[in-house]
Design an enzyme around this catalytic site. Sequence first.
Site, PDB file in Angstrom:
ATOM      1  N   ASN A  16       0.834  -1.198   0.000  1.00 55.37           N
ATOM      2  CA  ASN A  16       0.000   0.000   0.000  1.00 55.37           C
ATOM      3  C   ASN A  16       0.869   1.249   0.000  1.00 55.37           C
ATOM      4  OD1 ASN A  16      -2.686  -1.332   0.736  1.00 55.37           O
ATOM      5  ND2 ASN A  16      -1.418  -1.954   2.473  1.00 55.37           N
ATOM      6  N   HIS A  53       0.946  14.198  12.905  1.00 56.49           N
ATOM      7  CA  HIS A  53       0.416  14.211  14.269  1.00 56.49           C
ATOM      8  C   HIS A  53      -0.887  13.411  14.337  1.00 56.49           C
ATOM      9  CE1 HIS A  53       3.392  17.226  15.668  1.00 56.49           C
ATOM     10  NE2 HIS A  53       3.461  17.414  14.357  1.00 56.49           N
ATOM     11  N   HIS A  65       1.810   9.482  18.476  1.00 57.63           N
ATOM     12  CA  HIS A  65       2.846  10.189  17.716  1.00 57.63           C
ATOM     13  C   HIS A  65       3.762  10.986  18.614  1.00 57.63           C
ATOM     14  CE1 HIS A  65      -0.160  13.516  17.856  1.00 57.63           C
ATOM     15  NE2 HIS A  65       0.927  14.276  17.889  1.00 57.63           N
ATOM     16  N   ASP A 103       5.930  14.540  19.149  1.00 58.75           N
ATOM     17  CA  ASP A 103       6.049  15.970  18.825  1.00 58.75           C
ATOM     18  C   ASP A 103       7.515  16.367  18.936  1.00 58.75           C
ATOM     19  OD1 ASP A 103       3.272  16.238  18.671  1.00 58.75           O
ATOM     20  OD2 ASP A 103       3.091  17.342  20.559  1.00 58.75           O
ATOM     21  N   HIS A 146       7.834  21.606  16.134  1.00 57.87           N
ATOM     22  CA  HIS A 146       6.380  21.597  15.919  1.00 57.87           C
ATOM     23  C   HIS A 146       5.754  22.938  16.312  1.00 57.87           C
ATOM     24  CE1 HIS A 146       2.259  20.398  15.800  1.00 57.87           C
ATOM     25  NE2 HIS A 146       2.125  20.170  17.080  1.00 57.87           N
ATOM     26  N   HIS A 185       2.619  22.730  24.681  1.00 62.73           N
ATOM     27  CA  HIS A 185       3.337  22.854  23.410  1.00 62.73           C
ATOM     28  C   HIS A 185       4.335  24.008  23.462  1.00 62.73           C
ATOM     29  CE1 HIS A 185       0.115  20.261  21.779  1.00 62.73           C
ATOM     30  NE2 HIS A 185       0.984  19.960  20.843  1.00 62.73           N
TER      31      HIS A 185
END
Length: 258
Positions: free
Chosen positions: A62, A69, A73, A75, A79, A207
Amino acid sequence: MSILSSFAEALTTGRVEVVDLTAPLSSETPVIQLPPQFAQTARFELEELSRYDDRGPAWYWNNFRTGEHTGTHFDAPNHWVTGQDGEDVASVPPQRLIAPAAVLDFSAQAAEDPDFLLEVEHIQDWEATHGPLPEGGWLLYRTGWDARSTSQQEFVNADDTGPHTPGLSPACARWLAEKSTVIGLGVETVGTDAGAAHSFDPPFPCHAGLMGSGKYGLTQLQNLAQLPPTGALIVAAPLPIVSGSGSPSRVLALVERG
Ligand code: MN
């Protein structure tokens, strides 16, 4: 016996168990939804190339499309705007991808209040019992949110006022980024920040703080309930996407039993 020979034997005997912290990756995997004025991340999609047919008689394969994200996952610092000059996901030193973890269980609090926020005092209380957070390791924040991960609606848990999922207070995020010795924060939710963090000061403090401090995030973890509060070793394996901001990752925990 060498350390790695002992370790290999412990894997064989079950003295060291491997716990998979990774959510299955499919078109059903929940993804974050931003307000409509912003670009949206892609769901995971498979595009079949051949399946033992005219397109490829002896082979199945495939293409896939996904957001960096999407699902469980990693970071990377670049980011966030605060970490834009920091590492991309391919530049994270490999020795930082194997690290000890502290597992802090606030699933009871999050069950009572989906907007529950971890505070510095909660971490200090935990440290009084279990010892300091591991230097160069992860804080893994258990909230029970993994039980919702098969449903986009339950996982994101949004209403008219936005998403409602547990996270860290701005003060706690700042402390974790600037004062603590951990390399990152791992969560069970769709992102490291609380669902309501768009309204915090600063917005999205996990973040902003973690990426700005060159630290990392791990999201949509599951099976944290199978880990001890201390002593687990985490293997986090993002793809080395050159200049990438993150990557779907296989995340495994090594746990010593009995
Ligand atoms: Mn992310």
